[in-house]
Enzyme design. Sequence first.
Site, PDB file in Angstrom:
ATOM      1  N   GLY A 190       9.291  41.715 -30.027  1.00  6.71           N
ATOM      2  CA  GLY A 190       9.581  40.297 -30.071  1.00  6.71           C
ATOM      3  C   GLY A 190      10.685  39.968 -29.090  1.00  6.71           C
TER       4      GLY A 190
ATOM      5  CD  GLN B  78      16.315  38.553 -28.030  1.00  2.00           C
ATOM      6  OE1 GLN B  78      15.182  38.290 -28.393  1.00  2.00           O
ATOM      7  NE2 GLN B  78      16.816  39.783 -28.101  1.00  2.00           N
TER       8      GLN B  78
ATOM      9  CG  HIS C 262      14.858  40.280 -35.371  1.00  2.00           C
ATOM     10  ND1 HIS C 262      15.672  41.368 -35.597  1.00  2.00           N
ATOM     11  CD2 HIS C 262      15.099  39.922 -34.076  1.00  2.00           C
ATOM     12  CE1 HIS C 262      16.376  41.621 -34.499  1.00  2.00           C
ATOM     13  NE2 HIS C 262      16.038  40.775 -33.561  1.00  2.00           N
ATOM     14  CD  GLU C 263      12.063  38.249 -31.895  1.00  2.00           C
ATOM     15  OE1 GLU C 263      12.787  37.596 -31.119  1.00  2.00           O
ATOM     16  OE2 GLU C 263      12.166  39.474 -32.020  1.00  2.00           O
TER      17      GLU C 263
ATOM     18  CG  HIS D   4      17.179  36.197 -31.538  1.00  2.00           C
ATOM     19  ND1 HIS D   4      18.403  36.670 -31.131  1.00  2.00           N
ATOM     20  CD2 HIS D   4      16.414  37.291 -31.738  1.00  2.00           C
ATOM     21  CE1 HIS D   4      18.370  38.000 -31.101  1.00  2.00           C
ATOM     22  NE2 HIS D   4      17.176  38.412 -31.471  1.00  2.00           N
TER      23      HIS D   4
ATOM     24  CB  CYS E  62      18.510  43.098 -31.675  1.00  2.00           C
ATOM     25  SG  CYS E  62      18.512  41.507 -30.832  1.00  2.00           S
ATOM     26  CG  LEU E  63      14.882  44.087 -26.587  1.00  2.00           C
ATOM     27  CD1 LEU E  63      13.837  43.258 -25.870  1.00  2.00           C
ATOM     28  CD2 LEU E  63      14.888  45.514 -26.069  1.00  2.00           C
TER      29      LEU E  63
HETATM   30 NI    NI Z   1      16.699  40.399 -31.551  1.00  5.93          NI
END
Ligand code: NI
Length: 181
Positions: A49, A54, A134-135, A138, A92-93
């Site tokens: 995701g 991000q 999670h997404e 953000h 998470c990236l």
């Molecule tokens: Ni994330």
Amino acid sequence: MAILKIATLGNPILRRVADPIPPGDILGDDIQKLIADMRETMEDYDGVGLAAPQVHRSIRLVILVQSKKELVLINPVITPLTDRVVRSFEGCLSVPEMRAAVDRVQKVRVQALNERAEPLDFIAENFNAIVVQHECDHLDATLYIDRCDTKTLAFLNNYRKFGPLDPDFRDDDDSEDGGEE
Ligand code: NI
């Protein structure tokens, strides 16, 4: 297409509530190019995701994998459908090389527009529900480390070496180390 730079922890864009996208803009070149670039970026990082903040765009757009298929969600609305929670280890990236346990609602309804500005309305459960939450977090300036059991926080190399720091954790589905989001 291009692989985009990922904003990491401490970048204020991750702590800004993202703006809705006017539906009339979805088919325009700007959003279509962003979607293509985000797709390429997520695949390059082997993520499951990626949310627009991000990649330094504070707008309500995410791409994610649901049951192995990629989906685009624009202006998503998430409604919990149960009090049950499921615990998994998330990454998470934007928080590189870390993992921690997070409890998420087990079943949610997802309403959004897709990349063709068509309405989507579906139910996500278990790992799919975790990724969606999670997404979408953000977009509301929330990271998984805000919600995690902080005593389970681990660097990825230690997580791989010692396993999850949670004696109650059972990997009974495909959610363990399911990838970064
Ligand atoms: Ni994330």
